[in-house]
Design a protein around this motif. Structure first.
Motif, PDB file in Angstrom:
ATOM      1  N   PRO A  21     -47.093  45.017  25.342  1.00  0.00           N
ATOM      2  CA  PRO A  21     -45.998  45.962  25.574  1.00  0.00           C
ATOM      3  C   PRO A  21     -44.632  45.282  25.588  1.00  0.00           C
ATOM      4  CG  PRO A  21     -47.055  45.424  27.645  1.00  0.00           C
ATOM      5  CD  PRO A  21     -47.824  44.716  26.559  1.00  0.00           C
ATOM      6  N   GLY A  22     -43.679  45.823  24.853  1.00  0.00           N
ATOM      7  CA  GLY A  22     -42.282  45.397  24.922  1.00  0.00           C
ATOM      8  C   GLY A  22     -42.041  43.909  24.789  1.00  0.00           C
ATOM      9  N   SER A  23     -41.226  43.399  25.703  1.00  0.00           N
ATOM     10  CA  SER A  23     -40.818  41.992  25.670  1.00  0.00           C
ATOM     11  C   SER A  23     -41.936  41.085  26.184  1.00  0.00           C
ATOM     12  CB  SER A  23     -39.567  41.805  26.525  1.00  0.00           C
ATOM     13  OG  SER A  23     -39.895  41.988  27.887  1.00  0.00           O
ATOM     14  N   LEU A  24     -41.721  39.797  25.974  1.00  0.00           N
ATOM     15  CA  LEU A  24     -42.690  38.813  26.453  1.00  0.00           C
ATOM     16  C   LEU A  24     -42.771  38.828  27.977  1.00  0.00           C
ATOM     17  CD1 LEU A  24     -44.664  36.643  25.568  1.00  0.00           C
ATOM     18  CD2 LEU A  24     -42.802  34.984  25.647  1.00  0.00           C
ATOM     19  N   GLY A  25     -41.623  39.033  28.639  1.00  0.00           N
ATOM     20  CA  GLY A  25     -41.610  39.115  30.101  1.00  0.00           C
ATOM     21  C   GLY A  25     -42.433  40.283  30.611  1.00  0.00           C
ATOM     22  N   THR A  26     -42.319  41.421  29.947  1.00  0.00           N
ATOM     23  CA  THR A  26     -43.116  42.597  30.325  1.00  0.00           C
ATOM     24  C   THR A  26     -44.595  42.324  30.098  1.00  0.00           C
ATOM     25  OG1 THR A  26     -41.285  44.030  29.698  1.00  0.00           O
ATOM     26  CG2 THR A  26     -43.439  45.063  29.902  1.00  0.00           C
ATOM     27  N   ALA A  27     -44.907  41.651  29.008  1.00  0.00           N
ATOM     28  CA  ALA A  27     -46.305  41.328  28.711  1.00  0.00           C
ATOM     29  C   ALA A  27     -46.889  40.402  29.772  1.00  0.00           C
ATOM     30  CB  ALA A  27     -46.411  40.696  27.333  1.00  0.00           C
ATOM     31  N   TYR A  28     -46.111  39.384  30.184  1.00  0.00           N
ATOM     32  CA  TYR A  28     -46.590  38.478  31.242  1.00  0.00           C
ATOM     33  C   TYR A  28     -46.786  39.230  32.551  1.00  0.00           C
ATOM     34  CZ  TYR A  28     -46.455  33.899  29.012  1.00  0.00           C
ATOM     35  OH  TYR A  28     -46.734  32.807  28.228  1.00  0.00           O
TER      36      TYR A  28
END
Length: 146
Positions: A35-42
Motif C-alpha cells: 500500500p502507498g509509500s514504503l513507510g506505509t508498507a513498513y
C-alpha cells in the motif's frame, strides 16, 4: 525434553521479535501489492507481524490443549510447518474484517501471502536449525528462554 507452555510462548515471542522482524524489514521493499509509500508498507507489515504474535499466543494455548491428546505431548516437525495454513487463514480473516488495529487499508492478498509465508518459513527454519545450535539447552529447558 518436551516444550512447556511457557517455553512455547517465550520462544514464539522471541523468534517473531528477532527473526520475524528482520525478515519483515528485508521483505517489505519487494512486497507485491504494497500500500502507498514504503513507510506505509513498513507500518502495515509490522502491525501485521505484531498481530501474528498476539494471535499466535492464543494459538499456542490451543496447540497445548491439542498436544495433551498425543502420547508424547509434542508435535512432529511436519505438524509445526503445516500449522502455517490455519494460522494464515485466521490472520487473513482478521485483516479483511478490520479486526487488526491500525491496519486501515485493505491488505492485498499478494502482500499478505508473501510476507506471511516468508516470515513463517524463516522462523520455522530458524527453530529447527540455528536455534538448536545457538541455544543447546533451549530444548532441555522445555523451550524456555528465561
Amino acid at each position: 525434553m518436551i516444550p512447556t507452555l511457557a517455553g512455547r510462548l517465550q520462544t514464539r515471542i522471541f523468534v517473531l521479535a528477532t527473526v520475524g522482524a528482520l525478515l519483515t524489514a528485508l521483505v517489505v521493499p519487494v512486497l507485491p501489492g504494497r500500500p502507498g509509500s514504503l513507510g506505509t508498507a513498513y507500518r502495515t507489515a509490522f502491525l501485521m507481524l505484531l498481530a501474528v504474535m498476539a494471535v499466535g499466543l492464543v494459538w499456542e494455548l490451543l496447540y497445548h490443549l491439542l498436544m495433551q491428546f498425543r502420547w508424547d505431548k509434542d508435535w512432529p516437525t511436519l505438524f509445526g510447518l503445516v500449522t502455517m495454513v490455519p494460522e494464515g487463514a485466521v490472520m487473513w480473516l482478521l485483516l479483511n474484517t478490520g479486526l487488526v488495529p491500525g491496519v486501515g487499508d485493505h491488505v492485498s492478498a499478494s502482500m499478505f501471502v508473501t510476507m506471511f509465508v516468508v516470515v513463517w518459513l524463516g522462523q520455522w527454519l530458524f527453530l529447527n536449525g540455528p536455534m538448536r545450535v545457538l541455544s543447546v539447552r533451549w530444548r532441555l529447558r522445555g523451550g524456555r528462554l528465561l
